[in-house]
Design an enzyme around this catalytic site. Sequence first.
Site, mmCIF file in Angstrom:
data_model
loop_
_atom_site.group_PDB
_atom_site.id
_atom_site.type_symbol
_atom_site.label_atom_id
_atom_site.label_comp_id
_atom_site.label_asym_id
_atom_site.label_seq_id
_atom_site.Cartn_x
_atom_site.Cartn_y
_atom_site.Cartn_z
ATOM 1 N N TYR A 178 -18.572 -4.132 9.332
ATOM 2 C CA TYR A 178 -19.492 -4.905 8.305
ATOM 3 C C TYR A 178 -20.715 -5.492 9.168
ATOM 4 O O TYR A 178 -21.819 -5.653 8.793
ATOM 5 C CB TYR A 178 -18.833 -5.689 7.431
ATOM 6 C CG TYR A 178 -19.351 -6.641 6.378
ATOM 7 C CD1 TYR A 178 -19.714 -5.956 5.305
ATOM 8 C CD2 TYR A 178 -19.696 -8.102 6.842
ATOM 9 C CE1 TYR A 178 -20.471 -6.918 4.357
ATOM 10 C CE2 TYR A 178 -20.410 -8.839 5.827
ATOM 11 C CZ TYR A 178 -20.871 -8.279 4.525
ATOM 12 O OH TYR A 178 -21.452 -9.059 3.964
ATOM 13 N N SER A 230 -25.842 -10.967 6.245
ATOM 14 C CA SER A 230 -24.491 -11.892 6.194
ATOM 15 C C SER A 230 -24.877 -12.512 7.466
ATOM 16 O O SER A 230 -25.271 -11.847 8.650
ATOM 17 C CB SER A 230 -23.332 -10.935 6.389
ATOM 18 O OG SER A 230 -22.345 -11.563 6.870
HETATM 19 P P1 NDP Z 1 -19.259 -7.669 -4.679
HETATM 20 O O1 NDP Z 1 -18.319 -6.914 -3.977
HETATM 21 O O2 NDP Z 1 -18.990 -8.663 -5.827
HETATM 22 O O3 NDP Z 1 -20.252 -6.532 -5.197
HETATM 23 C C1 NDP Z 1 -20.830 -5.654 -4.321
HETATM 24 C C2 NDP Z 1 -21.561 -4.645 -5.317
HETATM 25 O O4 NDP Z 1 -22.197 -3.691 -4.822
HETATM 26 C C3 NDP Z 1 -20.812 -4.164 -6.699
HETATM 27 O O5 NDP Z 1 -21.562 -4.255 -7.586
HETATM 28 C C4 NDP Z 1 -20.409 -2.832 -5.947
HETATM 29 O O6 NDP Z 1 -20.321 -1.783 -6.989
HETATM 30 C C5 NDP Z 1 -21.882 -2.436 -5.352
HETATM 31 N N1 NDP Z 1 -21.644 -0.997 -4.464
HETATM 32 C C6 NDP Z 1 -20.727 -1.019 -3.609
HETATM 33 N N2 NDP Z 1 -21.044 0.265 -3.176
HETATM 34 C C7 NDP Z 1 -22.126 0.599 -3.776
HETATM 35 C C8 NDP Z 1 -22.807 1.820 -3.900
HETATM 36 N N3 NDP Z 1 -22.434 3.090 -2.625
HETATM 37 N N4 NDP Z 1 -23.721 2.309 -4.627
HETATM 38 C C9 NDP Z 1 -24.221 1.280 -5.352
HETATM 39 N N5 NDP Z 1 -23.568 0.157 -5.677
HETATM 40 C C10 NDP Z 1 -22.470 -0.208 -4.654
HETATM 41 O O7 NDP Z 1 -20.097 -8.464 -3.629
HETATM 42 P P2 NDP Z 1 -20.970 -9.669 -3.603
HETATM 43 O O8 NDP Z 1 -21.585 -9.891 -4.820
HETATM 44 O O9 NDP Z 1 -20.422 -10.935 -2.877
HETATM 45 O O10 NDP Z 1 -22.152 -9.108 -2.309
HETATM 46 C C11 NDP Z 1 -23.535 -8.999 -2.655
HETATM 47 C C12 NDP Z 1 -24.248 -8.907 -1.361
HETATM 48 O O11 NDP Z 1 -24.245 -10.254 -0.430
HETATM 49 C C13 NDP Z 1 -23.845 -8.031 -0.443
HETATM 50 O O12 NDP Z 1 -24.811 -7.336 0.368
HETATM 51 C C14 NDP Z 1 -22.998 -8.732 0.641
HETATM 52 O O13 NDP Z 1 -22.774 -8.198 1.798
HETATM 53 C C15 NDP Z 1 -23.793 -10.026 0.658
HETATM 54 N N6 NDP Z 1 -22.869 -11.112 1.015
HETATM 55 C C16 NDP Z 1 -21.897 -11.726 0.279
HETATM 56 C C17 NDP Z 1 -21.220 -12.831 0.861
HETATM 57 C C18 NDP Z 1 -20.184 -13.406 -0.157
HETATM 58 O O14 NDP Z 1 -19.854 -14.631 0.439
HETATM 59 N N7 NDP Z 1 -20.035 -12.980 -1.238
HETATM 60 C C19 NDP Z 1 -21.550 -13.409 2.035
HETATM 61 C C20 NDP Z 1 -22.559 -12.738 2.760
HETATM 62 C C21 NDP Z 1 -23.318 -11.559 2.425
HETATM 63 P P3 NDP Z 1 -18.604 -1.524 -7.748
HETATM 64 O O15 NDP Z 1 -18.334 -2.674 -8.669
HETATM 65 O O16 NDP Z 1 -18.648 -0.256 -8.269
HETATM 66 O O17 NDP Z 1 -17.726 -1.825 -6.388
#
Ligand code: NDP
Length: 292
Positions: A210, A155
């Site tokens: 974060y 990020s």
């Molecule tokens: P979401 O919250 O939509 O999805 C996150 C995913 O990570 C979910 O599938 C969640 O599972 C999973 N997860 C969380 N904890 C664990 C764990 N312990 N083990 C396995 N899976 C886990 O987030 P995004 O799709 O937006 O984010 C994807 C990536 O992009 C992340 O790394 C985020 O930091 C990064 N990002 C996103 C931005 C945005 O604007 N959306 C901006 C910058 C970076 P569950 O459904 O079970 O919670």
Amino acid sequence: MDHLIPPLSPTNRWWSEETTAVVTGANKGIGFAVVKRLLELGLTVVLTARNAENGIQAADSLRLTGFRNVHFCCLDISDPASIAAFASWFRHNFGVLDILVNNAAVSFNAVGENLIKEPETIIKTNFYGPKLLTEALLPLFRRSDSVSRILNMSSRLGTLNKLRSPSIRRILESEDLTNEQIDATVTQFLQDVKSGTWEKQGWPENWPDYAISKMVLNAYSRVLARRYDGKKLSVNCLCPGFTRTSMTGGQGTHTADEAAATVAKLVLVPPEKLTSGKFYICLEPKKIIAKL
Ligand code: NDP
């Protein structure tokens, strides 16, 4: 600025159905969209999720739309035992890995909220999770002339200019940075949170825990890229930009599918154009900058 990542075209297609990718946290959001995009492009993809029911449902929904090469395995990246079980399952079922997308992450803040709520969970999930998984899978990367690839989803909140402490910044931007220094930085942050001094010590102000988790993930990626320099494994980071997913409460400038298109382009760059140790920031689809 999109020239930083060349477009995918049939002439620079180096992968095949044998090319295998693992995506973490792929039951929804950007992770799910990345799995879908890689399947569309003809790879074999292992969709992983911490919740088996959600993961199976996600994989089934892709199979129903005609994708045969999607596989599911449960993986909680905050649990070392789950990582070990996954690595063993993967070795047994696939043997070699081409692409790892460390996508799973958590945040407990809403957009605009800058509290520190569960710093240990955030660090464990967003930093130590991808690091432990990467280390467990390192022996399995194919490392052929096509070059294996690790992409860590990061990020822009974790860029070094968000640090207000020059001394911590100096450590993290050093060319000779070590994993021990990164771990010490994490420990220092958690101690400063515990003692209530984190603001005074100059840690980032926006989504602080974060931001640190992503900052040290970037730092680890650079150390790993250096370790594998010339050894057919590339390690990069990408900020997908402000994307409409549950992490942002549905806010954002673009969709998960658009973010996934950038992820796919980056992990499928032709071997001769591939970089390592870079942190790409997607300001908006087609507007990408490299920070490191
Ligand atoms: P979401 O919250 O939509 O999805 C996150 C995913 O990570 C979910 O599938 C969640 O599972 C999973 N997860 C969380 N904890 C664990 C764990 N312990 N083990 C396995 N899976 C886990 O987030 P995004 O799709 O937006 O984010 C994807 C990536 O992009 C992340 O790394 C985020 O930091 C990064 N990002 C996103 C931005 C945005 O604007 N959306 C901006 C910058 C970076 P569950 O459904 O079970 O919670």
